[in-house]
Design an enzyme around this catalytic site. Structure first.
Site, PDB file in Angstrom:
ATOM      1  N   LEU A   1      -4.758   9.073   8.272  1.00  9.02           N
ATOM      2  CA  LEU A   1      -5.963   8.336   8.234  1.00  9.02           C
ATOM      3  C   LEU A   1      -5.703   6.898   7.734  1.00  9.02           C
ATOM      4  O   LEU A   1      -5.345   6.680   6.885  1.00  9.02           O
ATOM      5  CB  LEU A   1      -6.983   8.960   7.349  1.00  9.02           C
TER       6      LEU A   1
ATOM      7  N   LYS B   1      -9.363  -0.629  -5.642  1.00  8.68           N
ATOM      8  CA  LYS B   1      -9.405  -0.068  -4.455  1.00  8.68           C
ATOM      9  C   LYS B   1     -10.718   0.618  -3.952  1.00  8.68           C
ATOM     10  O   LYS B   1     -11.457   1.284  -4.724  1.00  8.68           O
ATOM     11  CB  LYS B   1      -8.238   1.150  -4.439  1.00  8.68           C
TER      12      LYS B   1
ATOM     13  N   HIS C   1       0.889  -1.210  -0.138  1.00  7.74           N
ATOM     14  CA  HIS C   1       0.058   0.144   0.107  1.00  7.74           C
ATOM     15  C   HIS C   1       1.021   1.198   0.150  1.00  7.74           C
ATOM     16  O   HIS C   1       1.497   1.405   0.889  1.00  7.74           O
ATOM     17  CB  HIS C   1      -0.886  -0.035   1.284  1.00  7.74           C
TER      18      HIS C   1
ATOM     19  N   HIS D   1       2.982  14.503   1.685  1.00 10.75           N
ATOM     20  CA  HIS D   1       2.376  15.761   1.523  1.00 10.75           C
ATOM     21  C   HIS D   1       3.390  16.623   1.775  1.00 10.75           C
ATOM     22  O   HIS D   1       4.250  16.536   2.648  1.00 10.75           O
ATOM     23  CB  HIS D   1       1.251  16.071   2.346  1.00 10.75           C
TER      24      HIS D   1
ATOM     25  N   HIS E   1       1.566   5.465  -1.603  1.00 11.70           N
ATOM     26  CA  HIS E   1       1.084   6.365  -2.492  1.00 11.70           C
ATOM     27  C   HIS E   1       2.426   7.079  -3.020  1.00 11.70           C
ATOM     28  O   HIS E   1       3.148   7.750  -2.395  1.00 11.70           O
ATOM     29  CB  HIS E   1       0.447   7.605  -1.467  1.00 11.70           C
ATOM     30  N   LEU E   2       2.309   7.136  -4.315  1.00 12.01           N
ATOM     31  CA  LEU E   2       3.506   7.766  -5.141  1.00 12.01           C
ATOM     32  C   LEU E   2       3.203   9.256  -5.745  1.00 12.01           C
ATOM     33  O   LEU E   2       4.243   9.907  -6.143  1.00 12.01           O
ATOM     34  CB  LEU E   2       3.939   6.997  -6.374  1.00 12.01           C
ATOM     35  N   ARG E   3       1.679   9.637  -5.770  1.00  9.34           N
ATOM     36  CA  ARG E   3       1.291  10.921  -6.434  1.00  9.34           C
ATOM     37  C   ARG E   3       1.964  10.975  -7.804  1.00  9.34           C
ATOM     38  O   ARG E   3       2.088   9.811  -8.543  1.00  9.34           O
ATOM     39  CB  ARG E   3       2.067  12.022  -5.418  1.00  9.34           C
TER      40      ARG E   3
ATOM     41  N   ALA F   1      -3.830  14.667   5.635  1.00 11.12           N
ATOM     42  CA  ALA F   1      -3.473  13.405   6.391  1.00 11.12           C
ATOM     43  C   ALA F   1      -2.498  12.605   5.681  1.00 11.12           C
ATOM     44  O   ALA F   1      -2.562  12.324   4.445  1.00 11.12           O
ATOM     45  CB  ALA F   1      -4.861  12.358   6.647  1.00 11.12           C
TER      46      ALA F   1
ATOM     47  N   HIS G   1      -4.323  -0.818   6.134  1.00 12.48           N
ATOM     48  CA  HIS G   1      -3.757   0.046   7.347  1.00 12.48           C
ATOM     49  C   HIS G   1      -4.865  -0.235   8.452  1.00 12.48           C
ATOM     50  O   HIS G   1      -5.460   0.863   8.868  1.00 12.48           O
ATOM     51  CB  HIS G   1      -3.651   1.510   6.793  1.00 12.48           C
TER      52      HIS G   1
ATOM     53  N   HIS H   1     -10.307   0.841   1.996  1.00 11.88           N
ATOM     54  CA  HIS H   1     -10.097   1.867   3.276  1.00 11.88           C
ATOM     55  C   HIS H   1     -11.233   1.613   4.010  1.00 11.88           C
ATOM     56  O   HIS H   1     -12.485   2.066   3.700  1.00 11.88           O
ATOM     57  CB  HIS H   1      -9.956   3.120   2.698  1.00 11.88           C
TER      58      HIS H   1
ATOM     59  N   ASN I   1      -5.403   7.340  -5.657  1.00  7.58           N
ATOM     60  CA  ASN I   1      -6.131   8.256  -5.368  1.00  7.58           C
ATOM     61  C   ASN I   1      -5.368   9.677  -5.954  1.00  7.58           C
ATOM     62  O   ASN I   1      -5.113  10.388  -5.258  1.00  7.58           O
ATOM     63  CB  ASN I   1      -6.404   8.525  -3.750  1.00  7.58           C
TER      64      ASN I   1
ATOM     65  N   ASP J   1       1.575   2.553   3.731  1.00  4.09           N
ATOM     66  CA  ASP J   1       0.750   3.779   3.571  1.00  4.09           C
ATOM     67  C   ASP J   1       1.582   5.046   3.520  1.00  4.09           C
ATOM     68  O   ASP J   1       1.073   6.225   3.854  1.00  4.09           O
ATOM     69  CB  ASP J   1      -0.297   3.682   4.507  1.00  4.09           C
TER      70      ASP J   1
HETATM   71  C1  NCD Z   1      -3.713   9.064   2.134  1.00  5.03           C
HETATM   72  C2  NCD Z   1      -3.250  10.162   1.196  1.00  5.03           C
HETATM   73  O1  NCD Z   1      -2.591  11.144   1.708  1.00  5.03           O
HETATM   74  O2  NCD Z   1      -3.395   9.803  -0.053  1.00  5.03           O
HETATM   75  N1  NCD Z   1      -3.532   9.435   3.598  1.00  5.03           N
HETATM   76  C3  NCD Z   1      -3.496   8.800   4.580  1.00  5.03           C
HETATM   77  O3  NCD Z   1      -3.383   9.469   5.750  1.00  5.03           O
HETATM   78  N2  NCD Z   1      -3.160   7.747   4.717  1.00  5.03           N
HETATM   79  C4  NCD Z   1      -4.917   8.708   1.840  1.00  5.03           C
HETATM   80  C5  NCD Z   1      -5.308   7.329   2.673  1.00  5.03           C
HETATM   81  O4  NCD Z   1      -4.627   6.389   2.098  1.00  5.03           O
HETATM   82  O5  NCD Z   1      -6.048   7.411   3.276  1.00  5.03           O
HETATM   83 ZN    ZN Z   2      -3.310   5.109   1.741  1.00  2.14          ZN
END
Ligand code: NCD
Ligand code: ZN
Length: 344
Positions: free
Chosen positions: A220, A100, A14, A252, A16-18, A264, A175, A137, A42, A248
């Protein structure tokens, strides 16, 4: 001689690479240690169709550091309009490894998520048929439910009904943050897996709120009370096949974390393995680290474990407090204790 520990190379189930400048900056932090990762969809706008996933996959590949051997495992963002034929074709072509589910409004960029679960039932049935996992989620979004109860309520009101209505559907509880989720996962058959993040093994809600608010610990699902953290540590270090690592890691910029309404997410990609080694050693479970980081995840997803290895040595490790991106600095998760294990 310093102690060392060699594992099959880990995967992150899990991540996030943006996109754009952030993708270019954070991707090397993952590829340095991990061979594969389940890539969260996302983005804005989200990765919904097979064509979206193909294009995002190609952008990730193009951003890879020179010589990096890394496979992005793509996911589709489930919406009420998702076309089941498109999902099936994406799976058949080998492009997509999971779908997802974000309840609409649950977290960062989840506005296109699912409101009425009946609407996605045909897609879920198709996924059960073709053995395509659903990554969930697991938080309800109802304003009247206390944020610390949203995971436990989701299990009762949404997750369990979905699983009962769709036998055979492979589901990943992502998560997980509560003993309720640990207990639920343990009571299910092998169609259910659960990922645990690094940061939820380290922080409880006091870390966020006691002695001043700590935006860098806000993510989150939000960290819960200490009893839940201890249940997560017990689950992660148990070597039980249903529990595996999904960091996760959710970068940011500092500017976006420090707003009056801050984003988050904890950015844990750089130091995750050093932190995990510390946690597993504290739990007298270093022998079980490989199951959590490198074996249980591939087994759930029906993939072979990685052939190459990664070695940790007990020489002490330091990581930068922040990484630079063209969008501004991103702060690395601070576990709050010195790290003994370095990735070599
Ligand atoms: C994630 C995000 O920033 O994309 N944030 C997080 O707090 N985990 C979104 C997510 O996976 O809930
Ligand atoms: Zn996530």
């Amino acid at each position: 001689m310093s102690q060392s520990l060699t594992l099959r190379r880990p995967d992150d189930w899990h991540l996030h690479l943006r996109d754009g400048a952030m993708l270019r900056a954070v991707l090397p932090e993952t590829t340095r240690h991990f061979a594969r990762a389940i890539i969260m969809p996302n983005l804005v706008p989200p990765v919904v169709t097979a064509a979206d996933a193909r294009a995002y996959h190609d952008r990730i590949r193009a951003a890879l550091p020179e010589g990096a051997a890394f496979t992005p495992l793509m996911t589709l963002y489930l919406t009420e309009e998702t076309d089941l034929e498109d999902v099936a074709a994406a799976k058949a072509s080998g492009l997509v490894n999971a779908v997802k589910l974000y309840p609409a409004g649950a977290t960062t960029n989840s506005a296109s998520g699912v409101r009425t679960f009946e609407k996605v039932r045909p897609v879920l049935e198709k996924m059960a048929e073709i053995s395509l996992p659903l990554c969930v989620h697991g938080e309800v979004t109802d304003a009247e439910i206390d944020i610390f109860d949203r995971e436990a309520v989701f299990i009762d009101r949404v997750l369990d009904p979905i699983r009962r209505a769709t036998p055979g559907l492979r589901v990943v509880m992502e998560h997980i943050t509560t003993s309720n989720a640990v207990d639920y996962a343990r009571a299910q058959d092998e169609t259910l897996g659960a990922t645990i993040t690094t940061h939820h093994l380290v922080i409880n809600r006091n870390h966020i709120l006691a002695g001043g608010i700590k935006p860098y610990y806000y993510c989150l699902p939000v960290a819960k009370r200490e009893t839940h953290r201890l249940a997560l540590r017990q689950a992660a270090t148990s070597a039980e096949a249903r529990f595996f690592l999904g960091t996760d890691s959710a970068p940011h910029t500092d500017a976006n974390k420090l707003l009056p309404c801050g984003c988050a997410g904890c950015f844990t990609a750089p130091n995750t393995l050093s932190i995990l080694a510390q946690v597993f050693e504290e739990e007298n479970a270093l022998d079980n680290l490989e199951a959590f980081t490198s074996l249980n995840g591939p087994a759930f997803y029906g993939l072979p474990p990685n052939e190459d290895t990664l070695t940790l040595t007990k020489t002490g490790a330091t990581y930068p407090a922040q990484i630079a991106t063209d969008d501004g600095p991103v702060t690395v998760f601070d576990p709050g204790f010195p790290l003994d294990w370095a990735v070599t």
